[in-house]
Design an enzyme around this catalytic site. Structure first.
Site, short mmCIF file in Angstrom:
data_model
loop_
_atom_site.label_atom_id
_atom_site.label_comp_id
_atom_site.label_asym_id
_atom_site.label_seq_id
_atom_site.Cartn_x
_atom_site.Cartn_y
_atom_site.Cartn_z
N SER A 105 10.33 11.32 -24.88
CA SER A 105 11.21 10.30 -24.21
C SER A 105 11.55 9.70 -25.80
CB SER A 105 10.80 8.79 -24.60
OG SER A 105 10.71 9.02 -23.11
N SER A 130 14.52 5.74 -18.99
CA SER A 130 13.91 6.67 -19.07
C SER A 130 13.86 8.01 -17.99
CB SER A 130 12.42 6.05 -19.11
OG SER A 130 11.78 6.39 -18.09
N CYS A 161 6.14 12.72 -25.57
CA CYS A 161 5.55 13.21 -25.13
C CYS A 161 5.99 14.41 -25.26
CB CYS A 161 5.50 12.78 -23.36
SG CYS A 161 5.24 11.01 -22.87
N HIS A 217 6.31 18.26 -17.91
CA HIS A 217 5.96 17.43 -18.60
C HIS A 217 5.84 16.29 -17.40
CE1 HIS A 217 4.84 13.65 -20.22
NE2 HIS A 217 5.82 13.21 -19.97
N LYS A 243 10.93 15.08 -8.03
CA LYS A 243 11.98 15.40 -7.66
C LYS A 243 12.99 16.58 -8.62
CE LYS A 243 12.16 10.32 -6.78
NZ LYS A 243 12.78 9.04 -6.51
N GLU A 284 1.74 10.59 -30.07
CA GLU A 284 1.95 9.89 -29.86
C GLU A 284 0.83 8.41 -30.33
OE1 GLU A 284 4.11 7.78 -27.29
OE2 GLU A 284 4.59 9.62 -25.91
N ALA A 343 0.72 -1.39 0.04
CA ALA A 343 -0.27 0.22 -0.32
C ALA A 343 0.38 1.34 0.38
CB ALA A 343 -1.47 0.31 1.36
N1 ACO Z 1 4.96 3.14 -0.03
C1 ACO Z 1 5.42 4.77 -0.13
N2 ACO Z 1 6.58 4.26 -1.08
C2 ACO Z 1 6.61 3.40 -1.92
C3 ACO Z 1 6.10 2.05 -1.37
C4 ACO Z 1 5.28 1.98 -0.37
N3 ACO Z 1 4.73 1.28 0.21
N4 ACO Z 1 6.54 1.05 -2.07
C5 ACO Z 1 7.61 1.96 -3.28
N5 ACO Z 1 7.66 3.03 -2.75
C6 ACO Z 1 8.22 3.48 -3.84
C7 ACO Z 1 9.62 3.38 -4.03
O1 ACO Z 1 10.78 3.66 -3.03
C8 ACO Z 1 9.83 4.29 -5.44
O2 ACO Z 1 10.25 5.90 -5.18
P1 ACO Z 1 11.85 6.15 -5.26
O3 ACO Z 1 11.50 6.18 -6.69
O4 ACO Z 1 12.03 7.61 -3.93
O5 ACO Z 1 12.63 5.37 -4.96
C9 ACO Z 1 8.94 4.41 -5.65
O6 ACO Z 1 7.88 3.93 -4.64
C10 ACO Z 1 8.45 3.84 -7.19
O7 ACO Z 1 9.30 2.60 -6.85
P2 ACO Z 1 9.64 1.31 -7.90
O8 ACO Z 1 10.33 0.02 -7.42
O9 ACO Z 1 11.28 2.30 -7.97
O10 ACO Z 1 8.87 1.08 -8.95
P3 ACO Z 1 8.37 0.22 -10.60
O11 ACO Z 1 10.50 0.38 -10.56
O12 ACO Z 1 7.98 -0.55 -10.12
O13 ACO Z 1 8.04 1.67 -11.73
C11 ACO Z 1 8.34 3.26 -13.04
C12 ACO Z 1 8.11 2.55 -11.24
C13 ACO Z 1 9.91 2.33 -13.87
C14 ACO Z 1 9.21 4.98 -12.98
C15 ACO Z 1 7.71 2.50 -13.80
O14 ACO Z 1 6.69 2.40 -13.40
C16 ACO Z 1 7.64 2.89 -14.75
O15 ACO Z 1 8.37 2.45 -16.24
N6 ACO Z 1 6.76 3.74 -16.31
C17 ACO Z 1 7.15 3.98 -17.13
C18 ACO Z 1 7.97 5.00 -17.62
C19 ACO Z 1 8.19 6.39 -17.03
O16 ACO Z 1 6.99 6.76 -16.81
N7 ACO Z 1 9.13 7.15 -16.85
C20 ACO Z 1 9.30 8.53 -17.03
C21 ACO Z 1 9.44 9.13 -18.11
S1 ACO Z 1 9.78 9.13 -19.57
C22 ACO Z 1 8.14 9.25 -19.35
O17 ACO Z 1 7.18 10.34 -19.68
C23 ACO Z 1 7.28 7.90 -20.52
#
Ligand code: ACO
Length: 454
Positions: A366, A208, A116, A253, A262, A82, A31
């Site tokens: 991207s 990304s 995007c 974006h 961040k 896109e 959660a």
């Molecule tokens: N409570 C609070 N936070 C939590 C919990 C919890 N229970 N569990 C995990 N988190 C946090 C993690 O610590 C992480 O935060 P952090 O980055 O500050 O460490 C965050 O939640 C996400 O968890 P991750 O394990 O890093 O997530 P995952 O690797 O499964 O996926 C990702 C994240 C890579 C962004 C994925 O959703 C994705 O590929 N998205 C599409 C690509 C994207 O949007 N890229 C951005 C730029 S490109 C574009 O615009 C498309």
């Protein structure tokens, strides 16, 4: 023409959404992962009744109606998307259907695609047209729209959908600042859509994020350099000490809110690194230990991230948080995400607090293409009207229908099975669509799409 920019905006969000708390439970992840970790509360989506054409028609029609203009007043229409349903025929050409009654076929502009970023390229094209020798005195329209869907996996909760239509012309209340644009373009395989038989992208999530942050650093440094040069040239000292405080608001974006938080901290890190060492203890108390860090080594540095996020928290809440409403409530709208950020900012406070403000923008697509640019908000009745015509967005968000994650998943599976198939008859009801929404009637055996309107 003077003060070329945005005269009016119409924002379209889907009428259905998945609750991210329910989605965490459904996926069996801890959660808070989507809601706190990614910063997303709701994910908007479109059923098989809407596609990129219908979304953009809804946006264009909404804009024309609310601005009280006629389709013959439009001399240029640029679409950024896109979400490709045809490798040759543009979305713009489909939108010409709405111009038929007016008899106006003299409309320049087509589609622009790069993840995007397409909406920003479309905006720049439209603004350039108005500023150019080709301008015929009419208005331009920019539409940025997408349906963002991911294959089952960690990226899926970062989906979303939406479209924004913007009316472009001279003497605008939202004026694009001239001579202040900074781009960073490079070749990267971070997020791309090489599989033409699937709606889903190939994503290297970590790459990304790194590409996004690296592009942000580069655009910001170039923007600041250009701003300093401009102030030296014009004798206007307001850009001498350009930095985060040169902007009243900074809109990014937003793939998901947490990345934006961040990113804001990263701009402060950039300012920190360009501050003379002797001034660091006074301006950045307790951050001295980070003096000399290299930006390219800090994309995933937890200490740096934490240090600058907590230092910049208040500034973030003031300058950027208000622009995250639609991102938080709808999710990534790809090309529409940045402009949804602008809409969120504009409806976040009374209009008399907006006049005179300078807003920075960071557009990222991207692959990759990115630009930082800025606009000035001009006080007066035009700004008041633009903003008052957007407040319905709060209502739209509140009036949406919540859909169970299991039903969303089943719908996505059905969409996968029918993707690119013809003939095709959508099965979803049109009952939950907002009034004025265009919807897909059918795709015939020749792949020709026809539409209706609620
Ligand atoms: N409570 C609070 N936070 C939590 C919990 C919890 N229970 N569990 C995990 N988190 C946090 C993690 O610590 C992480 O935060 P952090 O980055 O500050 O460490 C965050 O939640 C996400 O968890 P991750 O394990 O890093 O997530 P995952 O690797 O499964 O996926 C990702 C994240 C890579 C962004 C994925 O959703 C994705 O590929 N998205 C599409 C690509 C994207 O949007 N890229 C951005 C730029 S490109 C574009 O615009 C498309």
């Amino acid at each position: 023409p003077e003060d070329v920019g945005i005269l009016g905006i119409h924002m379209v969000v889907p009428s259905t959404f998945v609750d991210q708390k329910e989605y965490e439970a459904f996926h069996g992840v801890p959660a808070g992962k989507y809601t706190i970790g990614l910063g997303q509360d709701k994910m908007g989506f479109c059923t098989d009744r809407e596609d990129i054409h219908s979304l953009c028609m809804t946006a264009l029609n909404g804009l024309v109606r609310k601005m009280g203009i006629s389709y013959s007043d439009i001399g240029r229409l640029d679409v950024g998307t896109e979400t490709i349903v045809d490798k040759s025929k543009s979305v713009k050409s489909v939108l010409m259907k709405l111009f038929e009654e007016s008899g106006n076929h003299d409309v320049e502009g087509l589609d622009t695609t790069n993840a995007c970023y397409g909406g920003t390229a479309a905006l720049f094209n439209a603004i350039s047209w108005v500023e150019s020798s080709a301008w015929d005195g009419r208005l331009a329209v920019v539409i940025a729209g997408d349906i963002a869907v991911y294959a089952e996996g960690s990226a899926r909760p970062t989906g979303g959908a939406g479209a924004v239509a913007m009316l472009i012309g001279p003497n605008a209340p939202l004026v694009m600042e001239r001579g202040l644009r900074a781009s960073y373009m490079a070749h990267a395989y971070d997020f791309y859509k090489p599989n033409l038989s699937s709606e889903y992208p190939a994503v290297d999530g970590k790459l990304s994020i790194q590409c996004y942050l690296g592009a942000l650093d580069s655009c910001y440094q170039t923007y600041c350099r250009k701003a300093r040069k401009l102030s030296a040239l014009t004798g206007d000292s307001s850009n001498d000490a350009v930095g985060i405080n040169s902007f009243d608001a900074m809109v990014f974006h937003s793939p998901y809110g947490k990345l934006v938080e961040k990113s804001f901290a990263r701009l402060v890190l950039n300012d920190f690194l360009s501050t003379p060492l002797e001034r660091v203890p006074e301006v950045y108390p307790n951050l001295e230990k980070f003096a000399g860090v290299k930006l390219e080594e800090t994309y995933f540095d937890r200490d740096v991230e934490k240090g600058f996020m907590s230092f910049s928290k208040q500034l973030f809440c003031r300058k950027t948080m208000p622009s995250l409403l639609l991102s938080n409530q709808v999710g990534n709208m790809y090309t529409a995400s940045l402009y949804g950020g602008l809409v969120s900012y504009l409806i976040s406070k009374p209009v008399d607090e907006l006049g005179g403000k300078r807003v920075g923008f960071f557009s990222y697509g991207s692959g990759l293409a990115s630009t930082m640019f800025s606009m000035k908000l001009v006080s007066g009745p035009k700004l008041a009207q633009l903003v008052s015509q957007l407040t319905y967005v709060h209502d739209s968000l509140a009036r949406r229908t919540k859909v169970d994650p299991a039903d969303y998943t089943a719908m996505m599976a059905a969409k996968e099975a029918s993707y690119n198939k013809a003939p095709f008859l959508p099965t979803a009801s049109t009952d939950s669509l907002f009034p004025g929404t265009f919807y897909l009637n059918e795709v015939d055996q020749m792949y020709r799409r026809t539409y209706g309107q609620v």
